[in-house]
Each structure stands twice: as C-alpha cells, then as structure tokens.
Motif scaffolding. Structure first.
Motif, PDB file in Angstrom:
ATOM      1  N   ILE A  44       0.816  -1.231   0.000  1.00 30.21           N
ATOM      2  CA  ILE A  44       0.000   0.000   0.000  1.00 30.21           C
ATOM      3  C   ILE A  44       0.843   1.273   0.000  1.00 30.21           C
ATOM      4  N   ALA A  45       2.114   1.184   0.421  1.00 33.15           N
ATOM      5  CA  ALA A  45       2.816   2.450   0.685  1.00 33.15           C
ATOM      6  C   ALA A  45       4.287   2.512   0.296  1.00 33.15           C
ATOM      7  N   ASP A  46       4.947   1.416  -0.023  1.00 33.91           N
ATOM      8  CA  ASP A  46       6.397   1.514  -0.194  1.00 33.91           C
ATOM      9  C   ASP A  46       6.924   0.386  -1.094  1.00 33.91           C
ATOM     10  N   MET A 105      -6.633   2.612   3.718  1.00 30.53           N
ATOM     11  CA  MET A 105      -5.706   1.799   2.906  1.00 30.53           C
ATOM     12  C   MET A 105      -5.203   0.585   3.684  1.00 30.53           C
ATOM     13  N   LEU A 106      -5.228   0.677   5.009  1.00 27.70           N
ATOM     14  CA  LEU A 106      -4.796  -0.463   5.839  1.00 27.70           C
ATOM     15  C   LEU A 106      -5.763  -1.641   5.727  1.00 27.70           C
ATOM     16  N   ASN A 107      -6.937  -1.381   5.141  1.00 29.03           N
ATOM     17  CA  ASN A 107      -7.913  -2.467   4.963  1.00 29.03           C
ATOM     18  C   ASN A 107      -7.650  -3.295   3.705  1.00 29.03           C
ATOM     19  N   PHE A 108      -6.613  -2.945   2.937  1.00 29.83           N
ATOM     20  CA  PHE A 108      -6.333  -3.732   1.732  1.00 29.83           C
ATOM     21  C   PHE A 108      -6.219  -5.220   2.097  1.00 29.83           C
ATOM     22  N   GLY A 109      -6.923  -6.057   1.345  1.00 29.88           N
ATOM     23  CA  GLY A 109      -6.898  -7.510   1.590  1.00 29.88           C
ATOM     24  C   GLY A 109      -7.868  -7.969   2.664  1.00 29.88           C
ATOM     25  N   HIS A 110      -8.481  -7.025   3.366  1.00 29.86           N
ATOM     26  CA  HIS A 110      -9.252  -7.391   4.553  1.00 29.86           C
ATOM     27  C   HIS A 110     -10.740  -7.634   4.295  1.00 29.86           C
ATOM     28  N   THR A 111     -11.291  -7.152   3.190  1.00 30.54           N
ATOM     29  CA  THR A 111     -12.719  -7.423   2.946  1.00 30.54           C
ATOM     30  C   THR A 111     -12.886  -8.900   2.614  1.00 30.54           C
ATOM     31  N   VAL A 112     -12.138  -9.376   1.632  1.00 27.40           N
ATOM     32  CA  VAL A 112     -12.166 -10.815   1.314  1.00 27.40           C
ATOM     33  C   VAL A 112     -11.469 -11.601   2.436  1.00 27.40           C
ATOM     34  N   GLY A 113     -10.417 -11.041   3.008  1.00 27.66           N
ATOM     35  CA  GLY A 113      -9.673 -11.719   4.075  1.00 27.66           C
ATOM     36  C   GLY A 113     -10.561 -12.053   5.270  1.00 27.66           C
ATOM     37  N   HIS A 114     -11.300 -11.060   5.760  1.00 31.11           N
ATOM     38  CA  HIS A 114     -12.189 -11.329   6.897  1.00 31.11           C
ATOM     39  C   HIS A 114     -13.257 -12.354   6.521  1.00 31.11           C
ATOM     40  N   ALA A 115     -13.720 -12.309   5.283  1.00 31.31           N
ATOM     41  CA  ALA A 115     -14.760 -13.248   4.850  1.00 31.31           C
ATOM     42  C   ALA A 115     -14.241 -14.690   4.895  1.00 31.31           C
ATOM     43  N   ALA A 120     -18.881  -3.238   5.808  1.00 33.31           N
ATOM     44  CA  ALA A 120     -20.070  -3.145   4.960  1.00 33.31           C
ATOM     45  C   ALA A 120     -21.051  -2.166   5.604  1.00 33.31           C
ATOM     46  N   ARG A 121     -20.830  -0.893   5.348  1.00 37.71           N
ATOM     47  CA  ARG A 121     -21.680   0.122   5.975  1.00 37.71           C
ATOM     48  C   ARG A 121     -22.940   0.306   5.134  1.00 37.71           C
ATOM     49  N   GLN A 122     -24.063   0.352   5.801  1.00 37.71           N
ATOM     50  CA  GLN A 122     -25.372   0.469   5.123  1.00 37.71           C
ATOM     51  C   GLN A 122     -25.480  -0.537   3.970  1.00 37.71           C
ATOM     52  N   GLY A 123     -25.021  -1.731   4.238  1.00 43.28           N
ATOM     53  CA  GLY A 123     -25.169  -2.792   3.245  1.00 43.28           C
ATOM     54  C   GLY A 123     -24.218  -2.680   2.062  1.00 43.28           C
ATOM     55  N   ARG A 124     -23.381  -1.646   2.064  1.00 39.82           N
ATOM     56  CA  ARG A 124     -22.482  -1.462   0.927  1.00 39.82           C
ATOM     57  C   ARG A 124     -21.107  -1.961   1.327  1.00 39.82           C
ATOM     58  N   VAL A 125     -20.622  -2.943   0.570  1.00 41.38           N
ATOM     59  CA  VAL A 125     -19.326  -3.526   0.897  1.00 41.38           C
ATOM     60  C   VAL A 125     -18.232  -2.673   0.265  1.00 41.38           C
ATOM     61  N   GLU A 126     -17.259  -2.292   1.056  1.00 40.15           N
ATOM     62  CA  GLU A 126     -16.178  -1.436   0.562  1.00 40.15           C
ATOM     63  C   GLU A 126     -14.882  -2.233   0.432  1.00 40.15           C
ATOM     64  N   TYR A 127     -14.156  -1.933  -0.641  1.00 43.02           N
ATOM     65  CA  TYR A 127     -12.855  -2.549  -0.883  1.00 43.02           C
ATOM     66  C   TYR A 127     -11.804  -1.450  -0.953  1.00 43.02           C
ATOM     67  N   SER A 128     -10.734  -1.622  -0.199  1.00 42.62           N
ATOM     68  CA  SER A 128      -9.593  -0.715  -0.306  1.00 42.62           C
ATOM     69  C   SER A 128      -8.611  -1.357  -1.272  1.00 42.62           C
ATOM     70  N   LEU A 129      -8.396  -0.717  -2.400  1.00 46.11           N
ATOM     71  CA  LEU A 129      -7.601  -1.315  -3.483  1.00 46.11           C
ATOM     72  C   LEU A 129      -6.287  -0.557  -3.639  1.00 46.11           C
TER      73      LEU A 129
END
Ligand code: ZN
Length: 187
Positions: A14-16, A64-74, A146-155
């Motif tokens: 994400i950063a370097d 940006m720290l959530n990269f990999g975490h939407t699918v990862g947590h699932a 997933a706020r208000q039913g909307r799933v967010e991805y940090s890419l």
C-alpha cells in the motif's frame, strides 16, 4: 511468524514499493533473517504510524490499511478461524488485487508480484475450493466495513501505492460479478 509477515507485505503493497522489493528474502526465511527481520518490523511500524497519523479518525487514507481485509475477513470467518488472520489476508490481497486489475484500478501484473512475495513467505495464495465464491461474497456482507449494506474494498493502484478511490474515499464499491470472477479465477 509467517502470518504476521502478511501485514508487513501489505504495508509494502500500500505504501512503499522499495520496501516491498527488499523484503522478499527476509520473508522467505525469517528465522535466519536476524537484523533484517528487525528492520522489517521497524519499517512496518513506521508505515502504519504514518498512515494512522495522517487520519486519526479513520475517515480517509487510513482505510488503505484495509487492503486484503474485505475478502480476508470473509474467508477467515468462513474457515471458523482455522485460517490465521495473516493467512486469510494473504488470500484477500491476491483476490482484491485481481478485483482491482479487472476494474482497471490496479496495474496489470500487480497480482503476480504479490503472489511471488506471499508464496515466498509460505502463505496461502488461493481461496481453498471448499469456500465457494458465492459463500465468500455473502460473508463479505457481514463484515464491519459493509456500511449500510455497501461492501467497501480498499484497493491499490500498483505495488507501493494505495488507491484514493473516488472523491478521496479511499474505498471502492465493487459489482458482485467482479468479486465472483476474482474469487473463481484459479492459479
Ligand atoms: Zn489485519
């Protein structure tokens, strides 16, 4: 230890880019890495502190720290937590990079670069076949992001550069079909 390295790989992604390129031999054999491992931990802590310091209220760049975490947590939750957190986000980074490549947000070849370092670290690079794409998709909807039913991805745009998203929201909504394709893509 290997599971912990997944977050360090994420920090590079994400950063370097230089850090990402440097870490490959260290993650491949952390027990033998000695001082390099200490340098790796130091650089990761610096990156995380920088990101959090830029956005203490978690409204923007900190996402940006959530990269990999939407699918990862699932997949972590579907595994009944048999997958360690780092193993789950290793898989999540690969799938989310593939999502970004399909959406034209992430540079072509980024998934392959991630896969090389994740595999070198001895972490999993694919979703196990017992986790059907539709079940993983469903599990993303119960994630805290997933706020208000909307799933967010940090890419990410490329290795070393997170995507600021539309209107600086640092997150993207993704069509279900794109998630399903990325989950179903093998290799
Ligand atoms: Zn994490």
């Amino acid at each position: 230890m290997r599971a912990g390295l997944a977050e360090a790989i994420k920090h590079g992604a994400i950063a370097d880019a230089e850090y990402f390129a440097w870490m490959k031999p260290t993650v491949a054999d952390p027990a033998a890495a000695g001082d390099y491992l200490a340098q790796l931990v130091l650089r990761s802590v610096q990156i995380k502190a920088d990101v959090v310091g830029r956005d203490e209220r978690e409204s923007g760049p900190r996402k940006m720290l959530n990269f990999g975490h939407t699918v990862g947590h699932a997949v972590e939750s579907l595994s009944g937590f048999r997958l360690l957190h780092g193993e789950a986000i290793a898989i999540g980074m690969i799938v989310e990079s593939r999502i970004g490549e399909r959406m034209g947000i992430t540079a072509a070849g980024t998934t392959e670069a991630l896969r090389e370092v994740i595999a070198a670290a001895g972490l999993p690079v694919r979703v196990a076949p017992e986790y059907l794409p539709e079940r993983v998709l469903e599990a993303t909807r119960s994630d805290k992001k997933a706020r208000q039913g909307r799933v967010e991805y940090s890419l990410i745009e490329r290795i070393g550069m997170a995507s600021a998203g539309l209107d600086g929201r640092w997150a993207w909504g993704v069509e279900d079909e794109v998630v399903m394709e990325a989950l179903g893509a093998g290799g």
